[in-house]
Scaffold this motif. Structure first.
Motif, PDB file in Angstrom:
ATOM      1  N   ARG A  10       0.843  -1.195   0.000  1.00  0.00           N
ATOM      2  CA  ARG A  10       0.000   0.000   0.000  1.00  0.00           C
ATOM      3  C   ARG A  10       0.879   1.247   0.000  1.00  0.00           C
ATOM      4  NH1 ARG A  10      -2.569  -0.841   4.516  1.00  0.00           N
ATOM      5  NH2 ARG A  10      -3.925  -2.396   3.601  1.00  0.00           N
ATOM      6  N   GLY A  11       1.990   1.192   0.719  1.00  0.00           N
ATOM      7  CA  GLY A  11       2.942   2.303   0.724  1.00  0.00           C
ATOM      8  C   GLY A  11       3.557   2.525  -0.638  1.00  0.00           C
ATOM      9  N   ILE A  12       3.855   1.437  -1.343  1.00  0.00           N
ATOM     10  CA  ILE A  12       4.386   1.565  -2.702  1.00  0.00           C
ATOM     11  C   ILE A  12       3.346   2.213  -3.609  1.00  0.00           C
ATOM     12  CG2 ILE A  12       5.149   0.280  -4.740  1.00  0.00           C
ATOM     13  CD1 ILE A  12       6.463  -1.712  -2.842  1.00  0.00           C
ATOM     14  N   HIS A  13       2.109   1.787  -3.484  1.00  0.00           N
ATOM     15  CA  HIS A  13       1.034   2.374  -4.286  1.00  0.00           C
ATOM     16  C   HIS A  13       0.910   3.862  -4.006  1.00  0.00           C
ATOM     17  CE1 HIS A  13      -1.699  -0.754  -6.232  1.00  0.00           C
ATOM     18  NE2 HIS A  13      -0.585  -1.381  -5.933  1.00  0.00           N
ATOM     19  N   THR A  14       0.974   4.236  -2.754  1.00  0.00           N
ATOM     20  CA  THR A  14       0.850   5.645  -2.392  1.00  0.00           C
ATOM     21  C   THR A  14       2.020   6.453  -2.948  1.00  0.00           C
ATOM     22  OG1 THR A  14      -0.307   5.008  -0.371  1.00  0.00           O
ATOM     23  CG2 THR A  14       0.584   7.226  -0.452  1.00  0.00           C
ATOM     24  N   ALA A  15       3.222   5.894  -2.888  1.00  0.00           N
ATOM     25  CA  ALA A  15       4.398   6.604  -3.384  1.00  0.00           C
ATOM     26  C   ALA A  15       4.319   6.819  -4.888  1.00  0.00           C
ATOM     27  CB  ALA A  15       5.665   5.826  -3.031  1.00  0.00           C
ATOM     28  N   VAL A  16       3.765   5.855  -5.601  1.00  0.00           N
ATOM     29  CA  VAL A  16       3.655   5.958  -7.055  1.00  0.00           C
ATOM     30  C   VAL A  16       2.457   6.806  -7.451  1.00  0.00           C
ATOM     31  CG1 VAL A  16       3.318   4.588  -9.154  1.00  0.00           C
ATOM     32  CG2 VAL A  16       4.843   3.762  -7.384  1.00  0.00           C
ATOM     33  N   GLY A  17       1.462   6.870  -6.588  1.00  0.00           N
ATOM     34  CA  GLY A  17       0.278   7.674  -6.878  1.00  0.00           C
ATOM     35  C   GLY A  17      -0.905   6.871  -7.354  1.00  0.00           C
ATOM     36  N   ILE A  18      -0.903   5.582  -7.091  1.00  0.00           N
ATOM     37  CA  ILE A  18      -1.994   4.703  -7.494  1.00  0.00           C
ATOM     38  C   ILE A  18      -2.858   4.435  -6.259  1.00  0.00           C
ATOM     39  CG2 ILE A  18      -2.578   2.453  -8.471  1.00  0.00           C
ATOM     40  CD1 ILE A  18       0.252   2.360  -9.617  1.00  0.00           C
ATOM     41  N   SER A  19      -4.159   4.422  -6.447  1.00  0.00           N
ATOM     42  CA  SER A  19      -5.032   4.116  -5.310  1.00  0.00           C
ATOM     43  C   SER A  19      -4.883   2.641  -4.953  1.00  0.00           C
ATOM     44  CB  SER A  19      -6.487   4.440  -5.626  1.00  0.00           C
ATOM     45  OG  SER A  19      -6.923   3.671  -6.717  1.00  0.00           O
ATOM     46  N   ALA A  20      -4.958   2.331  -3.674  1.00  0.00           N
ATOM     47  CA  ALA A  20      -4.736   0.974  -3.196  1.00  0.00           C
ATOM     48  C   ALA A  20      -5.903   0.534  -2.322  1.00  0.00           C
ATOM     49  CB  ALA A  20      -3.436   0.911  -2.390  1.00  0.00           C
ATOM     50  N   VAL A  21      -5.789  -0.665  -1.803  1.00  0.00           N
ATOM     51  CA  VAL A  21      -6.790  -1.208  -0.897  1.00  0.00           C
ATOM     52  C   VAL A  21      -6.796  -0.366   0.377  1.00  0.00           C
ATOM     53  CG1 VAL A  21      -7.364  -3.240   0.483  1.00  0.00           C
ATOM     54  CG2 VAL A  21      -6.480  -3.520  -1.812  1.00  0.00           C
ATOM     55  N   PRO A  22      -7.973   0.002   0.885  1.00  0.00           N
ATOM     56  CA  PRO A  22      -8.007   0.803   2.111  1.00  0.00           C
ATOM     57  C   PRO A  22      -7.477   0.042   3.327  1.00  0.00           C
ATOM     58  CG  PRO A  22     -10.233   0.428   1.248  1.00  0.00           C
ATOM     59  CD  PRO A  22      -9.277  -0.229   0.329  1.00  0.00           C
ATOM     60  N   GLU A  23      -7.080   0.789   4.335  1.00  0.00           N
ATOM     61  CA  GLU A  23      -6.547   0.192   5.571  1.00  0.00           C
ATOM     62  C   GLU A  23      -7.550  -0.755   6.230  1.00  0.00           C
ATOM     63  OE1 GLU A  23      -3.796   0.468   7.685  1.00  0.00           O
ATOM     64  OE2 GLU A  23      -2.604   1.624   6.292  1.00  0.00           O
ATOM     65  N   ASP A  24      -8.819  -0.397   6.188  1.00  0.00           N
ATOM     66  CA  ASP A  24      -9.834  -1.187   6.890  1.00  0.00           C
ATOM     67  C   ASP A  24     -10.494  -2.233   5.989  1.00  0.00           C
ATOM     68  OD1 ASP A  24     -11.065   0.655   5.301  1.00  0.00           O
ATOM     69  OD2 ASP A  24     -12.591   1.226   6.759  1.00  0.00           O
ATOM     70  N   ALA A  25      -9.830  -2.613   4.908  1.00  0.00           N
ATOM     71  CA  ALA A  25     -10.370  -3.633   4.003  1.00  0.00           C
ATOM     72  C   ALA A  25     -10.382  -4.985   4.707  1.00  0.00           C
ATOM     73  CB  ALA A  25      -9.516  -3.714   2.745  1.00  0.00           C
ATOM     74  N   PRO A  26     -11.327  -5.852   4.335  1.00  0.00           N
ATOM     75  CA  PRO A  26     -11.347  -7.195   4.927  1.00  0.00           C
ATOM     76  C   PRO A  26     -10.079  -7.979   4.599  1.00  0.00           C
ATOM     77  CG  PRO A  26     -13.278  -6.831   3.528  1.00  0.00           C
ATOM     78  CD  PRO A  26     -12.415  -5.636   3.410  1.00  0.00           C
ATOM     79  N   TYR A  27      -9.818  -8.982   5.402  1.00  0.00           N
ATOM     80  CA  TYR A  27      -8.606  -9.790   5.245  1.00  0.00           C
ATOM     81  C   TYR A  27      -8.527 -10.398   3.844  1.00  0.00           C
ATOM     82  CZ  TYR A  27      -5.101 -13.379   6.087  1.00  0.00           C
ATOM     83  OH  TYR A  27      -3.988 -14.168   6.008  1.00  0.00           O
TER      84      TYR A  27
END
Length: 57
Positions: A10-27
């Motif tokens: 998720r950190g990589i996605h944020t650094a690149v600027g791509i939306s990722a799975v939210p923190e509170d997503a199911p397992y």
């Protein structure tokens, strides 16, 4: 383990600027997200190995 890897990717996605799975997503969503990344990494490694093999011939 999956949660920690999901946080890393998720950190990589944020650094690149791509939306990722939210923190509170199911397992299950986090697991799919991590395995998708593993698939991408495996594909890239095999692709690079194939190119190296092709150029080395």
């Amino acid at each position: 383990m999956i949660t920690a890897l999901a946080r890393f990717f998720r950190g990589i996605h944020t650094a690149v600027g791509i939306s990722a799975v939210p923190e509170d997503a199911p397992y299950e969503k986090q697991q799919l997200f991590v395995f998708a990344w593993f698939g991408f990494i495996t594909f890239m490694l095999l692709w690079c190995a194939g190119i190296a093999y092709w150029l080395g011939s």
